[in-house]
Design an enzyme around this catalytic site. Sequence first.
Site, PDB file in Angstrom:
ATOM      1  N   CYS A 183       0.862  -1.182   0.000  1.00  0.00           N
ATOM      2  CA  CYS A 183       0.000   0.000   0.000  1.00  0.00           C
ATOM      3  C   CYS A 183       0.900   1.234   0.000  1.00  0.00           C
ATOM      4  O   CYS A 183       2.115   1.108  -0.148  1.00  0.00           O
ATOM      5  CB  CYS A 183      -0.949  -0.003   1.196  1.00  0.00           C
ATOM      6  SG  CYS A 183      -0.115  -0.072   2.795  1.00  0.00           S
ATOM      7  N   THR A 184       0.344   2.399   0.169  1.00  0.00           N
ATOM      8  CA  THR A 184       1.108   3.637   0.013  1.00  0.00           C
ATOM      9  C   THR A 184       2.237   3.765   1.029  1.00  0.00           C
ATOM     10  O   THR A 184       3.399   3.937   0.676  1.00  0.00           O
ATOM     11  CB  THR A 184       0.184   4.861   0.115  1.00  0.00           C
ATOM     12  OG1 THR A 184      -0.887   4.716  -0.823  1.00  0.00           O
ATOM     13  CG2 THR A 184       0.959   6.139  -0.180  1.00  0.00           C
TER      14      THR A 184
END
Length: 309
Positions: A183-184
């Site tokens: 994810c980010t």
Amino acid sequence: MTQHTSNLPFTVAALYRFARLDHYQSLQEPLAKLCCGEGIKGTLLLAAEGINGTVAGSAAAMKKLIDFLEAEPAIAGMELKYSHASEMPFKRMKVRLKKEIVTMGVEDIDPLKSVGTYVPAGDWNALISDPDTILIDTRNDYETAIGTFQGAIDPQTKTFREFPQWVDNHREELEGKKIAMFCTGGIRCEKATAFVKGLGFDDVFHLKGGILKYLEDVPAEQSRWEGECFVFDERVSVGHGLIEGEAELCHACRNPIAPDDKLSPLFEEGVSCPNCYHERTDEDRARFAERQKQVRLAKERGEKAHIGS
């Protein structure tokens, strides 16, 4: 943790930590006072399970904030990543009390008890090159639209709440595989891997520090990342070295648009883009066009941009 060197005026800090933070409510006021006093803007989320947020300010102001947070024993040693911006990427400062610091909506998921194996950015390529590895992007569809890892599965979720159902629908495909998620910044994967391990899967991995750490540490010539990484501020996206990207926001739907999207006949600045054209009516587009006209006229007069522009 090493700050990414840059001569840009604003330091951006993305941070989180899962922790037992029973006194989280008492932190709201002093944090808000410190940030507002130092000109810091962005969002910090506080919950009994920890802290999460992205904020920006001068280097000196950010040091004061991080020192304050690191002095709290429960959240010392946060996952922390620095980048830089040419302009202040946030409009205001918010310190919010929440039930979860990242909302999955599944009860009894506790990353402090069970979580996937952390994989440093430098080892990530080897893991995802393994044919026995299934690579899953845990972000939402508007984020994956402008960039992801080569070969990654896109669950096409609208919100993180939809991710558990996607996993349930694809359990047979995941059986017997190494499951690698990203994810980010790493926080969603903490919960995603805890959830998947709770279903009985053992070989579960996630990218430590998220995409941001990978783009900071892995040279572009060795990278398996394609496109740009969406970030939740006015920069919209970043690329390798965490430099500001080329993506922009469509001010009609607030989704990111890549440079190629602006070449589409469905794109009109402030009115529509390929993502939202068919979801809007002619009346909607007429209203957006009038708003965009007012924004343009305000800029010509040297006024501040309209809210929502």
